[in-house]
Write an enzyme that holds these catalytic residues in place. Structure first.
Site, PDB file in Angstrom:
ATOM      1  N   SER A  77      -0.854 -32.266 -30.269  1.00  0.00           N
ATOM      2  CA  SER A  77      -0.083 -32.416 -31.495  1.00  0.00           C
ATOM      3  C   SER A  77      -0.136 -31.157 -32.347  1.00  0.00           C
ATOM      4  O   SER A  77       0.284 -30.086 -31.922  1.00  0.00           O
ATOM      5  CB  SER A  77      -0.570 -33.651 -32.251  1.00  0.00           C
ATOM      6  OG  SER A  77       0.204 -33.906 -33.398  1.00  0.00           O
ATOM      7  N   HIS A  78      -0.699 -31.265 -33.547  1.00  0.00           N
ATOM      8  CA  HIS A  78      -0.719 -30.157 -34.510  1.00  0.00           C
ATOM      9  C   HIS A  78      -1.953 -29.267 -34.376  1.00  0.00           C
ATOM     10  O   HIS A  78      -2.070 -28.277 -35.079  1.00  0.00           O
ATOM     11  CB  HIS A  78      -0.688 -30.720 -35.934  1.00  0.00           C
ATOM     12  CG  HIS A  78      -1.885 -31.570 -36.245  1.00  0.00           C
ATOM     13  ND1 HIS A  78      -1.959 -32.886 -35.831  1.00  0.00           N
ATOM     14  CD2 HIS A  78      -3.044 -31.300 -36.897  1.00  0.00           C
ATOM     15  CE1 HIS A  78      -3.125 -33.381 -36.236  1.00  0.00           C
ATOM     16  NE2 HIS A  78      -3.803 -32.444 -36.882  1.00  0.00           N
TER      17      HIS A  78
ATOM     18  N   LYS B 215      -1.777 -38.631 -25.415  1.00  0.00           N
ATOM     19  CA  LYS B 215      -1.328 -39.816 -26.135  1.00  0.00           C
ATOM     20  C   LYS B 215      -0.802 -40.797 -25.104  1.00  0.00           C
ATOM     21  O   LYS B 215       0.017 -40.438 -24.254  1.00  0.00           O
ATOM     22  CB  LYS B 215      -0.237 -39.460 -27.149  1.00  0.00           C
ATOM     23  CG  LYS B 215      -0.739 -38.601 -28.308  1.00  0.00           C
ATOM     24  CD  LYS B 215       0.363 -38.338 -29.336  1.00  0.00           C
ATOM     25  CE  LYS B 215      -0.172 -37.531 -30.506  1.00  0.00           C
ATOM     26  NZ  LYS B 215       0.875 -37.281 -31.543  1.00  0.00           N
TER      27      LYS B 215
ATOM     28  N   HIS C 274       5.009 -39.412 -40.319  1.00  0.00           N
ATOM     29  CA  HIS C 274       5.390 -40.264 -39.190  1.00  0.00           C
ATOM     30  C   HIS C 274       6.377 -41.321 -39.692  1.00  0.00           C
ATOM     31  O   HIS C 274       6.119 -41.994 -40.702  1.00  0.00           O
ATOM     32  CB  HIS C 274       4.165 -40.966 -38.597  1.00  0.00           C
ATOM     33  CG  HIS C 274       3.258 -40.064 -37.820  1.00  0.00           C
ATOM     34  ND1 HIS C 274       3.546 -39.645 -36.547  1.00  0.00           N
ATOM     35  CD2 HIS C 274       2.071 -39.501 -38.139  1.00  0.00           C
ATOM     36  CE1 HIS C 274       2.570 -38.862 -36.103  1.00  0.00           C
ATOM     37  NE2 HIS C 274       1.664 -38.764 -37.056  1.00  0.00           N
TER      38      HIS C 274
ATOM     39  N   ARG D 292      -8.391 -36.195 -27.450  1.00  0.00           N
ATOM     40  CA  ARG D 292      -8.115 -34.850 -27.925  1.00  0.00           C
ATOM     41  C   ARG D 292      -9.409 -34.051 -27.990  1.00  0.00           C
ATOM     42  O   ARG D 292     -10.431 -34.559 -28.451  1.00  0.00           O
ATOM     43  CB  ARG D 292      -7.467 -34.894 -29.308  1.00  0.00           C
ATOM     44  CG  ARG D 292      -6.680 -33.649 -29.659  1.00  0.00           C
ATOM     45  CD  ARG D 292      -5.948 -33.818 -30.973  1.00  0.00           C
ATOM     46  NE  ARG D 292      -5.075 -34.992 -31.010  1.00  0.00           N
ATOM     47  CZ  ARG D 292      -4.227 -35.248 -32.001  1.00  0.00           C
ATOM     48  NH1 ARG D 292      -4.151 -34.415 -33.019  1.00  0.00           N
ATOM     49  NH2 ARG D 292      -3.469 -36.319 -31.977  1.00  0.00           N
TER      50      ARG D 292
ATOM     51  N   ASP E 179       6.756 -35.087 -33.059  1.00  0.00           N
ATOM     52  CA  ASP E 179       6.909 -36.472 -33.503  1.00  0.00           C
ATOM     53  C   ASP E 179       6.861 -36.591 -35.016  1.00  0.00           C
ATOM     54  O   ASP E 179       7.212 -37.631 -35.572  1.00  0.00           O
ATOM     55  CB  ASP E 179       5.882 -37.395 -32.841  1.00  0.00           C
ATOM     56  CG  ASP E 179       4.434 -37.046 -33.189  1.00  0.00           C
ATOM     57  OD1 ASP E 179       4.202 -35.942 -33.731  1.00  0.00           O
ATOM     58  OD2 ASP E 179       3.550 -37.864 -32.907  1.00  0.00           O
TER      59      ASP E 179
ATOM     60  N   ASP F  73       4.079 -31.460 -31.156  1.00  0.00           N
ATOM     61  CA  ASP F  73       4.710 -32.367 -30.189  1.00  0.00           C
ATOM     62  C   ASP F  73       5.972 -33.006 -30.746  1.00  0.00           C
ATOM     63  O   ASP F  73       6.549 -33.895 -30.121  1.00  0.00           O
ATOM     64  CB  ASP F  73       3.725 -33.429 -29.703  1.00  0.00           C
ATOM     65  CG  ASP F  73       3.151 -34.293 -30.813  1.00  0.00           C
ATOM     66  OD1 ASP F  73       3.184 -33.861 -31.980  1.00  0.00           O
ATOM     67  OD2 ASP F  73       2.660 -35.399 -30.517  1.00  0.00           O
TER      68      ASP F  73
END
Length: 447
Positions: free
Chosen positions: A102-103, A112, A328, A15, A245, A243
């Site tokens: 992601s965030h 990932k 998660h 990332r 998740d 994303d």
């Protein structure tokens, strides 16, 4: 500008900022390295997907070219949520990679990766090897791989729905804030045809995040969801990260629900189906979680923080479910991978048989006050941790992940960041006033 591999390879993923830390050439090199890494385990093909960030199409195509140059076939999934990639990896028994940050805000991207069967790939399980091979440069194969496309959204939807009895779902009004992230693709697909009413905030896929960042862990990013829940008199609000998740709840009174309480709700639900099963929780979850697991007849297993660690612990113990305070939620029957949408449906199933509402359902698990995660920049994390440990010589301590100190009616965990010069403090006590007092006490020791 060349990709900065040292900056972008983290503990569990890749990332960084686009242009100065990661670019298409770097994505191509990492694709070739990933291909060589999975080929050593016998893989002949890899899955590649991407989120809605502007450079995702270019980067994922370059990654695929790097893999194909090393003789590996590429199955292009196109736009997909991270948990959709994990599902596909498990279902097809193929390694996979999804381009997402992601965030993180606009301007970031990353990757990932997982092994076949959604097996975790972290720093200790292959990520450092992939980094080394990317830095070393390509080692192309004489045979070039092929690229095919595969649509897996409908299969994924059926899989997510298989975790609940859809006939038991009540016509709940659900506000979902997907923050212009990948939830805009998967949330309506899963909800379509179910006896649920979906009120969808920011469904458009837009990696510039024009409304607010896709980071529901930050309270300010829940404000629109909270307002909408009250405006339409919804039964529940759900916030998804970029994303998709991770999933966070807001009750009918617009009060945020912690990841620990959500873990406890799901744990109790799964233990009704499999009495006595093992449930994983990481060590910064509230004490409520192991208490709720024990009360429901399950076996609580405490672990370090991190998705690779949770997945491995589930494999080692046969645990049916695992939860992290960070939102998660992992499921044995989802190839031990995490899924915000499976968690969302399981909460909605529990809520469907609880007419008193989500606030009442959560009240069973609202037992302690928490500091949340507080970060402090330090020069030497190890020295600070030892100083704090020495201040509580008579308390029960362990070093499972950083330092955990249990003083009976209150406890705290202090652990270093994997990627930054930070110490992360999580503290729990009986009341908010005591939390503030104890946090000040610990922060004085840190300083």
């Amino acid at each position: 500008m060349a990709t900065d591999y040292d900056a972008i390879f983290k503990a569990y993923d890749v990332r960084g900022t686009v242009g100065d830390q990661i670019d298409a050439d770097g994505a191509r090199a990492i694709g070739g390295a990933f291909a060589r890494f999975v080929a050593s385990s016998g893989a002949a093909a890899v899955l590649v997907g991407r989120d809605m960030r502007p450079e995702g199409e270019e980067f994922s195509a370059a990654f695929g070219e790097g893999a194909m140059d090393h003789g590996i076939d590429v199955v292009d999934m196109g736009l997909c949520a991270t948990d959709m990639l994990y599902y596909a990896s498990g279902y097809l028994d193929l390694p996979g990679a999804v381009f997402t940050a992601s965030h993180n805000p606009a301007g970031y991207n990353g990757i990932k990766m997982c092994g076949a069967g959604a097996a975790p790939i972290g720093a200790d399980t292959g990520l450092e090897n992939i980094k080394a091979m990317a830095i070393a440069g390509p080692d192309p194969s004489a045979a070039k791989g092929n690229r095919t496309s595969r649509e897996l959204l409908s299969d994924y939807v059926a899989h997510v729905r298989s975790f609940v009895n859809v006939d038991a779902l009540a016509p709940l009004l659900v506000v979902a804030d997907t923050a212009n992230g990948m939830g805009g693709l998967v949330v309506p697909a899963v909800f379509e045809g179910l006896p649920l009413v979906l009120d969808h905030l920011y469904p458009e896929l837009d990696g510039t995040f024009p409304n607010h960042p896709a980071d529901p862990l930050q309270p300010k990013n829940l404000r629109d969801l909270q307002s909408r829940v009250l405006e339409v008199d919804a039964d529940v609000g759900m916030a998804f990260d970029g994303d998709a998740d991770r999933m966070f709840l807001v009750d009918e009174n617009a009060r945020p629900v912690s990841g620990s309480s959500t873990t406890a709700i799901i744990a109790r639900t799964v233990l009704e189906r499999e009495p006595g099963a093992s449930i994983i929780h990481n060590l910064i979850c509230s004490r409520t979680v192991p208490e709720a697991i024990a009360e429901a007849g399950g076996t609580a297993v405490r672990t370090k923080v991190g998705h690779s660690i949770i997945k491995q612990a589930m494999a080692d113990t046969g645990a049916i479910f695992g939860g992290e305070h960070s939102g998660h939620y992992y499921f044995r029957d989802n190839y031990r991978a995490d899924s915000g949408l499976i968690a969302a449906l399981m909460v909605l199933e529990a809520l469907s048989s609880h007419p008193a509402g989500l606030s009442d359902l959560v009240s069973d698990f609202d037992r302690y006050a928490s500091s949340g995660e507080l970060n402090t920049t330090v020069d030497d994390a190890a020295v600070v941790i030892e100083r704090v440990a020495a201040a509580y010589p008579n308390a029960r301590q362990d070093r499972l992940d950083g330092l955990t100190v249990d003083l009976g009616d209150w406890w705290f965990n202090l652990r270093p960041s994997n990627t930054e010069p930070l110490l992360r403090l999580n503290l729990e006590a009986p009341t908010c006033d005591e939390v503030q007092q104890r946090v000040a006490e610990i922060q004085a020791l840190i300083a």
